[in-house]
Design an enzyme around this catalytic site. Structure first.
Site, short mmCIF file in Angstrom:
data_model
loop_
_atom_site.label_atom_id
_atom_site.label_comp_id
_atom_site.label_asym_id
_atom_site.label_seq_id
_atom_site.Cartn_x
_atom_site.Cartn_y
_atom_site.Cartn_z
N CYS A 76 0.86 -1.20 -0.02
CA CYS A 76 0.11 0.01 -0.12
C CYS A 76 0.73 1.19 -0.18
CB CYS A 76 -0.96 0.10 1.04
SG CYS A 76 -2.25 -1.22 1.13
N LYS A 84 4.03 1.62 1.29
CA LYS A 84 5.18 1.90 2.34
C LYS A 84 6.62 2.25 1.89
CE LYS A 84 5.09 -0.91 5.88
NZ LYS A 84 5.23 -2.08 5.08
C1 SPV Z 1 4.66 -7.57 3.77
O1 SPV Z 1 3.92 -8.21 3.11
O2 SPV Z 1 4.09 -6.55 4.69
C2 SPV Z 1 6.38 -7.34 3.51
C3 SPV Z 1 6.89 -8.58 3.12
O3 SPV Z 1 6.72 -6.53 4.05
S1 SPV Z 1 6.57 -9.84 4.12
O4 SPV Z 1 6.07 -9.47 5.30
O5 SPV Z 1 8.05 -10.01 4.13
O6 SPV Z 1 6.13 -10.85 3.22
MN MN Z 2 5.64 -5.31 5.41
#
Ligand code: SPV
Ligand code: MN
Length: 631
Positions: free
Chosen positions: A278, A280
């Site tokens: 979204c 970030k």
């Molecule tokens: C998210 O999906 O919020 C990420 C990538 O930053 S991971 O959590 O590693 O899938």
């Molecule tokens: Mn993340």
């Protein structure tokens, strides 16, 4: 030192690895390593001491074993995850709790004993014939109040390779702290990719498990390679850190950290929470600003202020949509020599890479996460397979970025002026808005965050969900308690950060974006001025919004763009029916789904509802900002 354990390790490890482990004088560490070597039965063990030779050994292992393959650009490699293993697997991610612990039904838990038994069964002899990699890391800057020591055990060189790009090295810190007792509380991660097929991808997805043993600071992960599941220090450590923070009176958040440059050489630091996919990372990378982190922040209270540090030291970012015009810095790195790992993209025979919305002509053939790919390829359900997976990722160390803040490793962290919450919201919230105060902000902007689901998790996309602080997927304490922790965190500070919401995803009636991608720079520039009391605002029933004249100037100076009053009105009109509907959804969720909702939440919702109803009586359903005027 327990001589029995040391003796056992001596028998299991070669001399070099044994000496490295022995140097860290921690019985807890030795016991942990011995226990899981015994369980997983690897053929050999490599202990990473963070030396350049060790890191090279891991890079080469990833290539030799085919977990990664070289691309045309020097230093670039790619990895595929199994088809159906390209997102976080929420269904098989469980927090293990002892009997009597109730985290509420919005958080998936499992009985600890049962979960440990199940996952230990899957891990048993899972590394037979394979090498086990042991690596040490620090979450947060080393030698600071933010530091959390971590140990990763995995049979995947791809996982370790990612981790040494994404996290601060920990071997020296472990050796230094050995004997101090502090190591008894390190976070532990055990990962096995399980059996792989001829493409080197996990093949037993039915046995994919991500179990977080909350009260023993241990995470187990099996039969998956996707980074969000397998990179222990990322979202798995986050669950452990949230519990730790709740006990020690600080916060672990799904937040970027960004320094915004204001007038007269001033830099004001912000944190920003957004659900996955979204905006970030692209916010953390706003051109001309100072990036500290793009995913996970630790927040502590200083004497009178909030201080934040990046838990990480690298970026596991989304490739889809990265293009030369909007992302010049990332584009340079992703198209130039240097260490980059890519996953789930389209690769040509010559080792060139394509990802969706790259801004260049898409190839018609190649290889991707589905195998050999051609333009019209469909999956078993008859759906088009796009060239790259929407959640295809790149991994880089932040050292690669020219815009990284020089104080990124400062043990004191960064003083935070503003905290921002943003979701994927097509029809309700204005592009930027300041909360009335800390409590209003934590409730309406944080606990009230709604977003449409994305490809970052397996399952349906585009479903509107309430996602408290963009952190719901990672919570390890009951939601109500977590909201209360946030409320308490800002109390008694001399100057609490201002709280804002942003929304990059507003659509018009024809489904077209109301904003351009880089408009976010204008919102952050405005917030910077608000934090420093340099501009006024218009008070609406839902918060404080910018004056047109201020935004017009900011657009001109920061974006070199004209900003029309018509655009301003379209974007900043208060949408009363949509806001009232949102309040109803929040009321329902926090009454029905959450047992321990703080009473303050309902008071704030009622207050907002009343302001909206009053405004509706006077001004109707859609209230343009000039009607409300400057207050
Ligand atoms: C998210 O999906 O919020 C990420 C990538 O930053 S991971 O959590 O590693 O899938
Ligand atoms: Mn993340």
């Amino acid at each position: 030192m327990d001589p029995k354990v040391l003796n056992s390790l001596k028998n299991r490890l070669n001399k070099e690895s044994f000496d490295r482990v022995k140097r860290i004088e921690s019985p807890a560490l030795h016991g942990f390593i011995d226990e899981y070597i015994d369980l997983c039965s690897p053929a050999s063990v490599f202990v990473n001491d963070d030396s350049p030779e060790s890191l090279d050994y891991i890079r080469n292992a990833a290539l030799k074993r085919g977990e990664e393959t070289k691309l045309a650009i020097p230093g670039h490699t790619f990895h595929f995850d199994a088809y159906g293993d390209q997102g976080r697997d929420k269904d098989n991610t469980r927090i293990l709790v002892p009997p009597g612990v109730d985290l509420g039904h919005a958080i998936d838990t499992k009985d600890r004993e049962e979960g440990c038994k199940e996952v230990r069964g899957i891990l048993k002899e899972s590394m037979k014939g394979r090498e086990l990699f042991i690596s040490f890391f620090c979450l947060g800057p080393a030698g600071s109040q933010f530091t959390i020591p971590c140990v990763q055990l995995t049979d995947s060189s791809y996982v370790i390779h990612n981790e040494f790009l994404l996290y601060r090295p920990g071997y020296a810190e472990f050796a230094r702290q050995a004997g101090s007792g502090i190591l008894d509380v390190f976070f532990r991660f055990v990962h096995s990719q399980g059996e792989v097929d001829e493409r080197n991808v996990s093949k037993d997805l039915a046995k994919r498990r991500i179990f977080i043993d909350l009260y023993h600071n241990t995470v187990f992960c099996t039969n998956t390679q996707y980074g969000g599941n397998s990179i222990g220090l990322k979202k798995l450590a986050m669950r452990l850190a949230i519990l730790k923070a709740s006990r020690e009176d600080w916060l672990t958040e799904h937040m970027l950290i960004l320094g915004i440059k204001g007038p007269r050489g001033r830099t004001t630091y912000f944190t920003g929470a957004y659900p996955s996919m979204c905006g970030k990372t692209s916010t953390a990378m706003i051109e001309g600003e100072s990036m500290v982190g793009d995913d996970i922040a630790y927040l502590r209270r200083g004497d009178s202020e909030v201080r934040a540090a990046n838990a990480e030291r690298g970026m596991f970012g989304i490739l889809q949509g990265v293009n030369a015009k909007d992302d010049p810095l990332l584009w340079g790195i992703l198209n130039g020599p240097g260490e980059v790992i890519m996953s789930n993209i389209l690769v040509s025979e010559t080792g060139d890479v394509y990802w969706n919305e790259k801004g260049v002509i898409a190839p018609e053939t190649g290889r991707n996460h589905s195998g050999e790919w051609t333009k019209d390829k469909k999956d078993a359900a008859g759906r088009d397979i796009p060239p790259s997976h929407p959640n295809g990722r790149f991994t880089i160390s932040l050292d690669r970025l020219p815009n990284v803040d020089p104080r990124i490793d400062d043990p004191e962290g960064f003083k935070i002026g503003g905290m921002v919450y943003g979701g994927r919201d097509s029809d309700t919230c204005v592009p930027v808005e300041e909360a009335f105060d800390w409590v209003h902000g934590i409730i309406m902007k944080g606990a009230g965050l709604e977003s449409e689901t994305t490809a970052a998790t397996l399952g349906a996309e585009g479903v509107r969900e309430i996602n408290p602080m963009a952190n719901l997927d990672f919570l390890s304490v009951p939601i109500g308690k977590y909201i209360q922790m946030n409320l308490d965190f800002g109390m008694g500070l001399k100057k609490a950060p201002l709280i804002f919401s942003v929304n990059y995803f507003l659509l018009d009636k024809n489904g077209k974006w109301l904003n351009a991608r880089n408009d976010k720079k204008a919102w952050f520039q405005w917030m910077e001025l608000r934090v420093n009391d340099d501009v006024n605002a218009i008070t609406t029933p839902t918060g404080r919004i910018p004056l047109y004249a201020d935004l017009k100037l900011i657009y001109k100076e920061s974006l070199r763009k004209e900003y029309s009053e018509a655009d301003y009105i379209r974007q900043f009109t208060v949408r009363v029916p949509e806001n009232l509907a949102k309040i109803e959804r929040l009321m329902k969720f926090y009454k029905a789904e959450v047992k321990d909702t703080p009473a303050a939440l309902f008071t704030v919702l009622e207050g907002q509802k009343k302001r909206l109803m009053d405004a509706k009586t006077h001004f109707g359903d859609y209230i343009p900002p000039y009607v409300l005027g400057q207050q």
